[in-house]
Design a protein around this motif. Structure first.
Motif, mmCIF file in Angstrom:
data_model
loop_
_atom_site.group_PDB
_atom_site.id
_atom_site.type_symbol
_atom_site.label_atom_id
_atom_site.label_comp_id
_atom_site.label_asym_id
_atom_site.label_seq_id
_atom_site.Cartn_x
_atom_site.Cartn_y
_atom_site.Cartn_z
ATOM 1 N N GLY A 30 0.783 -1.234 0.000
ATOM 2 C CA GLY A 30 0.000 0.000 0.000
ATOM 3 C C GLY A 30 0.810 1.276 0.000
ATOM 4 N N LYS A 31 2.070 1.213 -0.385
ATOM 5 C CA LYS A 31 2.933 2.399 -0.358
ATOM 6 C C LYS A 31 2.433 3.489 -1.312
ATOM 7 C CE LYS A 31 6.423 -0.191 -1.467
ATOM 8 N NZ LYS A 31 5.757 -1.497 -1.417
ATOM 9 N N THR A 32 2.163 3.108 -2.553
ATOM 10 C CA THR A 32 1.672 4.075 -3.537
ATOM 11 C C THR A 32 0.324 4.636 -3.107
ATOM 12 O OG1 THR A 32 2.876 2.990 -5.335
ATOM 13 C CG2 THR A 32 0.993 4.365 -5.960
ATOM 14 N N THR A 33 -0.523 3.779 -2.568
ATOM 15 C CA THR A 33 -1.844 4.216 -2.100
ATOM 16 C C THR A 33 -1.709 5.232 -0.978
ATOM 17 O OG1 THR A 33 -2.823 2.100 -2.719
ATOM 18 C CG2 THR A 33 -4.036 3.433 -1.121
ATOM 19 N N MET A 34 -0.806 4.974 -0.022
ATOM 20 C CA MET A 34 -0.623 5.896 1.100
ATOM 21 C C MET A 34 -0.138 7.257 0.623
ATOM 22 S SD MET A 34 1.777 5.561 4.481
ATOM 23 C CE MET A 34 1.855 6.928 5.663
ATOM 24 N N VAL A 35 0.895 7.271 -0.216
ATOM 25 C CA VAL A 35 1.425 8.548 -0.712
ATOM 26 C C VAL A 35 0.334 9.300 -1.466
ATOM 27 C CG1 VAL A 35 3.100 9.640 -2.253
ATOM 28 C CG2 VAL A 35 3.822 7.753 -0.767
ATOM 29 N N GLY A 36 -0.407 8.596 -2.297
ATOM 30 C CA GLY A 36 -1.459 9.241 -3.081
ATOM 31 C C GLY A 36 -2.598 9.768 -2.238
ATOM 32 N N ARG A 42 -0.410 16.736 -6.533
ATOM 33 C CA ARG A 42 -0.582 15.529 -7.342
ATOM 34 C C ARG A 42 0.683 14.691 -7.214
ATOM 35 N NH1 ARG A 42 -1.360 15.232 -13.886
ATOM 36 N NH2 ARG A 42 -1.565 12.971 -13.977
ATOM 37 N N PRO A 43 0.561 13.464 -6.702
ATOM 38 C CA PRO A 43 1.783 12.688 -6.457
ATOM 39 C C PRO A 43 2.451 12.247 -7.750
ATOM 40 C CG PRO A 43 -0.159 11.365 -5.982
ATOM 41 C CD PRO A 43 -0.648 12.752 -6.304
ATOM 42 N N LEU A 44 3.770 12.189 -7.695
ATOM 43 C CA LEU A 44 4.535 11.596 -8.769
ATOM 44 C C LEU A 44 4.539 10.097 -8.534
ATOM 45 C CD1 LEU A 44 6.648 11.574 -11.116
ATOM 46 C CD2 LEU A 44 8.376 11.767 -9.330
ATOM 47 N N GLN A 45 4.101 9.339 -9.528
ATOM 48 C CA GLN A 45 4.088 7.883 -9.404
ATOM 49 C C GLN A 45 4.782 7.283 -10.611
ATOM 50 O OE1 GLN A 45 -0.115 7.105 -8.991
ATOM 51 N NE2 GLN A 45 -0.056 7.459 -6.787
ATOM 52 N N GLY A 75 5.330 12.574 -2.822
ATOM 53 C CA GLY A 75 4.231 13.451 -2.449
ATOM 54 C C GLY A 75 4.681 14.418 -1.372
ATOM 55 N N ARG A 76 3.802 15.354 -1.033
ATOM 56 C CA ARG A 76 4.117 16.355 -0.009
ATOM 57 C C ARG A 76 2.883 16.580 0.842
ATOM 58 N NH1 ARG A 76 4.606 21.848 -2.370
ATOM 59 N NH2 ARG A 76 2.446 22.008 -1.744
ATOM 60 N N ILE A 77 3.111 16.773 2.143
ATOM 61 C CA ILE A 77 2.014 17.113 3.042
ATOM 62 C C ILE A 77 2.498 18.168 4.027
ATOM 63 C CG2 ILE A 77 2.571 15.121 4.498
ATOM 64 C CD1 ILE A 77 -0.362 15.101 5.394
ATOM 65 N N LEU A 83 5.960 23.141 9.212
ATOM 66 C CA LEU A 83 6.491 21.807 8.970
ATOM 67 C C LEU A 83 5.838 21.144 7.758
ATOM 68 C CD1 LEU A 83 8.210 19.364 9.853
ATOM 69 C CD2 LEU A 83 6.324 18.709 11.364
ATOM 70 N N GLN A 84 6.677 20.803 6.778
ATOM 71 C CA GLN A 84 6.222 20.049 5.614
ATOM 72 C C GLN A 84 6.989 18.739 5.548
ATOM 73 O OE1 GLN A 84 6.836 22.569 2.196
ATOM 74 N NE2 GLN A 84 4.833 23.522 2.414
ATOM 75 N N LEU A 85 6.298 17.686 5.123
ATOM 76 C CA LEU A 85 6.931 16.385 4.943
ATOM 77 C C LEU A 85 6.959 16.057 3.458
ATOM 78 C CD1 LEU A 85 5.226 14.297 7.780
ATOM 79 C CD2 LEU A 85 7.293 15.712 7.901
ATOM 80 N N TYR A 86 8.123 15.663 2.986
ATOM 81 C CA TYR A 86 8.279 15.179 1.619
ATOM 82 C C TYR A 86 8.339 13.658 1.686
ATOM 83 C CZ TYR A 86 9.061 19.948 0.124
ATOM 84 O OH TYR A 86 8.890 21.280 -0.141
ATOM 85 N N LEU A 87 7.435 13.010 0.987
ATOM 86 C CA LEU A 87 7.271 11.564 1.078
ATOM 87 C C LEU A 87 7.869 10.879 -0.144
ATOM 88 C CD1 LEU A 87 3.520 11.620 2.156
ATOM 89 C CD2 LEU A 87 5.555 11.767 3.614
ATOM 90 N N PHE A 88 8.698 9.906 0.103
ATOM 91 C CA PHE A 88 9.319 9.121 -0.957
ATOM 92 C C PHE A 88 8.948 7.664 -0.761
ATOM 93 C CE2 PHE A 88 11.722 12.974 -0.797
ATOM 94 C CZ PHE A 88 12.184 13.190 -2.084
ATOM 95 N N GLY A 89 8.084 7.163 -1.627
ATOM 96 C CA GLY A 89 7.703 5.756 -1.573
ATOM 97 C C GLY A 89 8.725 4.923 -2.317
ATOM 98 N N THR A 90 9.250 3.908 -1.638
ATOM 99 C CA THR A 90 10.285 3.069 -2.231
ATOM 100 C C THR A 90 9.672 1.937 -3.051
ATOM 101 O OG1 THR A 90 10.357 1.578 -0.335
ATOM 102 C CG2 THR A 90 11.806 3.508 -0.262
ATOM 103 N N PRO A 91 10.394 1.428 -4.037
ATOM 104 C CA PRO A 91 9.915 0.243 -4.748
ATOM 105 C C PRO A 91 9.981 -0.978 -3.831
ATOM 106 C CG PRO A 91 12.090 0.871 -5.548
ATOM 107 C CD PRO A 91 11.660 1.933 -4.584
#
Length: 199
Positions: A30-36, A42-45, A75-77, A83-91
């Motif tokens: 669910g990594k891609t789902t969580m980031v999205g 708009r997340p980069l996928q 993605g970013r939140i 405070l901003q978080l930059y999210l990097f979903g790993t393969p």
């Protein structure tokens, strides 16, 4: 924690702190789902159709999965105005592990997604972060039809240190995903306070 800058008109504005967070875990967790779900942009996928080559991808337990991340999700939140978080979903597959060292540079910590249908799939992520001393929390993605297990049982099954948080959530729910990220930031802050006190 935050920086202040002076604008041309003389007003002062805050520059939010940006923290890098990795979203890791096994194939189909669910990594891609969580980031999205949680990203405010708009997340980069980098999703591609599964190859279908026998032995390339083990889809047992996730038979409906048709695509996979081949580089990363991004993605970013914004948690607060400071405070901003930059999210990097790993393969998730082994053949893309060469990307992990690059993605993990400068990361504050990680969220390891666990799927109780394939719990052993998150062991490589846990081992990776433990070996590098990267703080992480385990987020159990609760799928509707699957039996649920308590956080303590999951922690024992994964042989986690007692202080590593284990939380249940639904990766499709933005608020639930946000709360997991907040749990990680708070966990990292607690660790830093303990380390400072031990000096």
């Amino acid at each position: 924690m935050d920086s202040v800058r002076s604008d041309r008109d003389g007003t002062r504005s805050r520059i939010p702190v940006a923290l890098k967070i990795l979203i890791a875990g096994g194939f189909g967790a669910g990594k891609t789902t969580m980031v999205g779900s949680v990203s405010e942009i708009r997340p980069l996928q980098t999703e591609e159709v599964l190859t279908g080559v026998e032995g390339a991808d083990d889809t047992s337990g996730v038979e409906a999965k048709r695509t996979t991340t081949v580089t990363m999700d991004f993605g970013r939140i914004t948690i607060t105005e400071d405070l901003q978080l930059y999210l990097f979903g790993t393969p998730g597959q082994d053949r893309f592990w060469f990307l992990w060292d690059e993605l993990s540079q400068g990361a504050l910590g990680a969220v390891v997604l666990a799927d109780t249908r394939r719990l052993a799939d998150c062991f490589p992520s846990i081992d990776y972060f433990e070996q590098r001393g990267t703080p992480f929390v385990v987020a159990v993605n609760c799928f509707d039809t699957e039996r649920r297990f308590g956080a303590e049982a999951i922690s024992r099954a994964l042989d986690l240190d007692a202080d590593v948080p284990v939380v249940e959530f639904d990766a499709r729910e933005p608020l639930a995903a946000r709360n997991v990220l907040i749990e990680l930031v708070e966990y990292v802050a607690r660790r830093q306070l303990l380390a400072a006190g031990a000096r």
